[in-house]
Scaffold this motif. Sequence first.
Motif, PDB file in Angstrom:
ATOM      1  N   ASP A   1       7.037   6.344 -18.012  1.00  0.00           N
ATOM      2  CA  ASP A   1       7.602   7.691 -17.973  1.00  0.00           C
ATOM      3  C   ASP A   1       9.122   7.699 -17.857  1.00  0.00           C
ATOM      4  OD1 ASP A   1       5.054   8.890 -18.075  1.00  0.00           O
ATOM      5  OD2 ASP A   1       4.793   8.607 -15.915  1.00  0.00           O
ATOM      6  N   SER A   2       9.726   6.509 -17.893  1.00  0.00           N
ATOM      7  CA  SER A   2      11.180   6.422 -17.755  1.00  0.00           C
ATOM      8  C   SER A   2      11.874   6.800 -19.064  1.00  0.00           C
ATOM      9  CB  SER A   2      11.597   4.998 -17.375  1.00  0.00           C
ATOM     10  OG  SER A   2      11.094   4.649 -16.100  1.00  0.00           O
ATOM     11  N   VAL A   3      12.918   7.600 -18.951  1.00  0.00           N
ATOM     12  CA  VAL A   3      13.713   7.979 -20.120  1.00  0.00           C
ATOM     13  C   VAL A   3      14.406   6.746 -20.697  1.00  0.00           C
ATOM     14  CG1 VAL A   3      15.679   9.360 -20.917  1.00  0.00           C
ATOM     15  CG2 VAL A   3      14.068  10.321 -19.258  1.00  0.00           C
ATOM     16  N   HIS A   4      14.864   5.861 -19.794  1.00  0.00           N
ATOM     17  CA  HIS A   4      15.489   4.600 -20.202  1.00  0.00           C
ATOM     18  C   HIS A   4      14.767   3.455 -19.489  1.00  0.00           C
ATOM     19  CE1 HIS A   4      18.791   6.758 -22.101  1.00  0.00           C
ATOM     20  NE2 HIS A   4      18.919   7.460 -20.998  1.00  0.00           N
ATOM     21  N   GLY A   5      13.671   3.005 -20.056  1.00  0.00           N
ATOM     22  CA  GLY A   5      12.907   1.917 -19.460  1.00  0.00           C
ATOM     23  C   GLY A   5      12.675   0.806 -20.470  1.00  0.00           C
ATOM     24  N   GLU A   6      13.050  -0.410 -20.128  1.00  0.00           N
ATOM     25  CA  GLU A   6      12.873  -1.544 -21.036  1.00  0.00           C
ATOM     26  C   GLU A   6      12.371  -2.766 -20.278  1.00  0.00           C
ATOM     27  OE1 GLU A   6      16.180  -2.539 -23.526  1.00  0.00           O
ATOM     28  OE2 GLU A   6      16.652  -0.426 -23.959  1.00  0.00           O
ATOM     29  N   MET A   7      11.718  -3.667 -21.002  1.00  0.00           N
ATOM     30  CA  MET A   7      11.245  -4.907 -20.406  1.00  0.00           C
ATOM     31  C   MET A   7      11.586  -6.073 -21.322  1.00  0.00           C
ATOM     32  SD  MET A   7       7.516  -5.892 -18.834  1.00  0.00           S
ATOM     33  CE  MET A   7       6.619  -5.328 -20.276  1.00  0.00           C
ATOM     34  N   VAL A   8      12.120  -7.136 -20.733  1.00  0.00           N
ATOM     35  CA  VAL A   8      12.473  -8.355 -21.464  1.00  0.00           C
ATOM     36  C   VAL A   8      11.592  -9.479 -20.953  1.00  0.00           C
ATOM     37  CG1 VAL A   8      14.274 -10.029 -21.991  1.00  0.00           C
ATOM     38  CG2 VAL A   8      14.854  -7.592 -21.770  1.00  0.00           C
TER      39      VAL A   8
ATOM     40  N   LEU B   1      15.932   7.618 -14.011  1.00  0.00           N
ATOM     41  CA  LEU B   1      16.618   6.401 -13.566  1.00  0.00           C
ATOM     42  C   LEU B   1      16.428   5.303 -14.613  1.00  0.00           C
ATOM     43  CD1 LEU B   1      18.087   4.858 -11.174  1.00  0.00           C
ATOM     44  CD2 LEU B   1      15.790   4.019 -10.592  1.00  0.00           C
ATOM     45  N   PRO B   2      17.519   4.752 -15.164  1.00  0.00           N
ATOM     46  CA  PRO B   2      17.378   3.624 -16.093  1.00  0.00           C
ATOM     47  C   PRO B   2      16.773   2.412 -15.376  1.00  0.00           C
ATOM     48  CG  PRO B   2      19.549   4.633 -16.282  1.00  0.00           C
ATOM     49  CD  PRO B   2      18.918   5.212 -15.040  1.00  0.00           C
ATOM     50  N   VAL B   3      15.745   1.815 -15.984  1.00  0.00           N
ATOM     51  CA  VAL B   3      15.056   0.665 -15.389  1.00  0.00           C
ATOM     52  C   VAL B   3      14.943  -0.445 -16.433  1.00  0.00           C
ATOM     53  CG1 VAL B   3      12.945  -0.194 -14.312  1.00  0.00           C
ATOM     54  CG2 VAL B   3      13.724   2.139 -13.819  1.00  0.00           C
ATOM     55  N   LEU B   4      15.377  -1.628 -16.047  1.00  0.00           N
ATOM     56  CA  LEU B   4      15.274  -2.803 -16.912  1.00  0.00           C
ATOM     57  C   LEU B   4      14.528  -3.902 -16.172  1.00  0.00           C
ATOM     58  CD1 LEU B   4      16.042  -4.450 -19.460  1.00  0.00           C
ATOM     59  CD2 LEU B   4      18.201  -5.016 -18.318  1.00  0.00           C
ATOM     60  N   PHE B   5      13.425  -4.376 -16.738  1.00  0.00           N
ATOM     61  CA  PHE B   5      12.649  -5.454 -16.134  1.00  0.00           C
ATOM     62  C   PHE B   5      12.851  -6.752 -16.910  1.00  0.00           C
ATOM     63  CE2 PHE B   5       9.303  -2.246 -14.555  1.00  0.00           C
ATOM     64  CZ  PHE B   5       9.813  -2.261 -13.262  1.00  0.00           C
TER      65      PHE B   5
ATOM     66  N   LYS C   1       0.825  -1.210   0.000  1.00  0.00           N
ATOM     67  CA  LYS C   1       0.000   0.000   0.000  1.00  0.00           C
ATOM     68  C   LYS C   1       0.860   1.262   0.000  1.00  0.00           C
ATOM     69  CE  LYS C   1      -4.034  -1.738  -0.338  1.00  0.00           C
ATOM     70  NZ  LYS C   1      -4.784  -1.491  -1.591  1.00  0.00           N
ATOM     71  N   THR C   2       1.937   1.242   0.771  1.00  0.00           N
ATOM     72  CA  THR C   2       2.858   2.383   0.798  1.00  0.00           C
ATOM     73  C   THR C   2       3.489   2.600  -0.572  1.00  0.00           C
ATOM     74  OG1 THR C   2       3.377   2.018   3.136  1.00  0.00           O
ATOM     75  CG2 THR C   2       4.959   3.298   1.863  1.00  0.00           C
ATOM     76  N   ALA C   3       3.826   1.497  -1.245  1.00  0.00           N
ATOM     77  CA  ALA C   3       4.487   1.576  -2.550  1.00  0.00           C
ATOM     78  C   ALA C   3       3.571   2.124  -3.646  1.00  0.00           C
ATOM     79  CB  ALA C   3       5.015   0.207  -2.949  1.00  0.00           C
ATOM     80  N   GLU C   4       2.249   2.047  -3.434  1.00  0.00           N
ATOM     81  CA  GLU C   4       1.314   2.558  -4.439  1.00  0.00           C
ATOM     82  C   GLU C   4       1.494   4.051  -4.688  1.00  0.00           C
ATOM     83  OE1 GLU C   4      -2.611   1.520  -3.216  1.00  0.00           O
ATOM     84  OE2 GLU C   4      -2.460  -0.564  -3.883  1.00  0.00           O
ATOM     85  N   LYS C   5       2.060   4.747  -3.716  1.00  0.00           N
ATOM     86  CA  LYS C   5       2.262   6.193  -3.841  1.00  0.00           C
ATOM     87  C   LYS C   5       3.596   6.525  -4.503  1.00  0.00           C
ATOM     88  CE  LYS C   5      -0.063   6.777   0.650  1.00  0.00           C
ATOM     89  NZ  LYS C   5       0.203   5.475   1.275  1.00  0.00           N
ATOM     90  N   GLN C   6       4.374   5.505  -4.839  1.00  0.00           N
ATOM     91  CA  GLN C   6       5.724   5.730  -5.360  1.00  0.00           C
ATOM     92  C   GLN C   6       5.867   5.285  -6.804  1.00  0.00           C
ATOM     93  OE1 GLN C   6       7.613   3.310  -2.288  1.00  0.00           O
ATOM     94  NE2 GLN C   6       8.377   5.143  -1.255  1.00  0.00           N
ATOM     95  N   THR C   7       6.872   5.854  -7.461  1.00  0.00           N
ATOM     96  CA  THR C   7       7.207   5.456  -8.819  1.00  0.00           C
ATOM     97  C   THR C   7       8.709   5.632  -9.012  1.00  0.00           C
ATOM     98  OG1 THR C   7       6.663   5.739 -11.156  1.00  0.00           O
ATOM     99  CG2 THR C   7       6.847   7.749  -9.822  1.00  0.00           C
ATOM    100  N   PHE C   8       9.246   5.055 -10.069  1.00  0.00           N
ATOM    101  CA  PHE C   8      10.672   5.223 -10.334  1.00  0.00           C
ATOM    102  C   PHE C   8      10.947   6.645 -10.826  1.00  0.00           C
ATOM    103  CE2 PHE C   8      10.290   0.559 -10.946  1.00  0.00           C
ATOM    104  CZ  PHE C   8      11.251   0.153 -10.027  1.00  0.00           C
ATOM    105  N   PRO C   9      12.043   7.255 -10.397  1.00  0.00           N
ATOM    106  CA  PRO C   9      12.423   8.568 -10.941  1.00  0.00           C
ATOM    107  C   PRO C   9      12.549   8.468 -12.461  1.00  0.00           C
ATOM    108  CG  PRO C   9      13.774   8.024  -9.029  1.00  0.00           C
ATOM    109  CD  PRO C   9      12.994   6.785  -9.369  1.00  0.00           C
ATOM    110  N   PRO C  10      12.008   9.430 -13.221  1.00  0.00           N
ATOM    111  CA  PRO C  10      12.007   9.346 -14.691  1.00  0.00           C
ATOM    112  C   PRO C  10      13.396   9.203 -15.306  1.00  0.00           C
ATOM    113  CG  PRO C  10      10.521  11.067 -13.937  1.00  0.00           C
ATOM    114  CD  PRO C  10      11.281  10.621 -12.728  1.00  0.00           C
TER     115      PRO C  10
END
Length: 329
Positions: free
Chosen positions: A294-301, A268-272, A257-266
């Motif tokens: 909204d990530s500038v560097h966001g990818e999913m594999v 920050l590179p994120v790879l899933f 529930k706490t995490a629902e209010k959060q998101t990754f900084p735009p």
Amino acid sequence: MCVKQKREKKKWNGTKWKKVLNILLKVLGAIVVAFLLFVAAVYTVNKISSHSEKKRLEPYGQHVSVDGKQMNVTIQGKGDETIVILPGFGTASPALDFKPLISELSPYYKVVVVEPFGYGLSDQTEKERSTANIVSEIHEALQSLHIDRYILMGHSISGIYSLDYVNKYANEVRAFVGLDSSVPSLSEQKIDSSDTQPIKWFRDLGFARVQLKLSADPYDELPYDEQTKEQLNILIRKNMYNTTQLNEAESMYSNFKTAEKQTFPPNLPVLFFVQANHPGTDQWIPEHEKLIKDSVHGEMVLLEANHYLYRSHSKEIAEKFMNFMGRIQ
């Protein structure tokens, strides 16, 4: 039928029912005794086996002082960049469990595996297993090792903790890599202390060992040598349903529930790395996509694997991860 015959029949019927009742009581008593003997045997075998396994347990990593307790951390590789790996819920020995992935990454990176309290060879703690406490403890461990710039890599529930982590320590985390990491919108069910109390009895009486004996080997036909598998199985029996992890289970719903209010900084590179076919929901992929939209560097594999995809697809994960990092330099 005369009165005398009626009395004799009634007496015979009463005697018959007394005999039946006596037999039933004896059978019931025998069942109770047999059950108690079975429980006693399970308890005794568990105690003896646990004592024997404790002697066969081989230490690894190093202890660092965190909040007055000892947290175990392993470091492999001498690369210029550092990867910090965080485990999923209930992982008995993170350092050994991630061994295939560490083997693929350590020739190129310094790989640090943190074993939170209640995991691996770390101490247990009575402190609330809130996201804030867990994140603070992990950070304290890294600070004591002078590790202050790194790529954070988290499996399962560590995806929830990492959301808080990358926002609190944005100046330290270079990128985040999710290994089928949890997402806030797909919350776990609420668990209370009344739900975990029977599990504690189950554990203390030794039935967790029986459960494991009847379960399939999670490391069968995977790239783990026999010695590693033996140590993993010892640590599974040592840490299964320990109090710290059960406390974490009780805190899980509120942490989501706490995490629902959060998101990754735009920025920050994120790879899933995500399993392509989640067995429980068709929202697994869409909800991961939302987290990086909204990530500038966001990818999913997507991988044709189960939740523990790093065990079976370590080589592919390492290759695609290094390719991703090369493109964001």
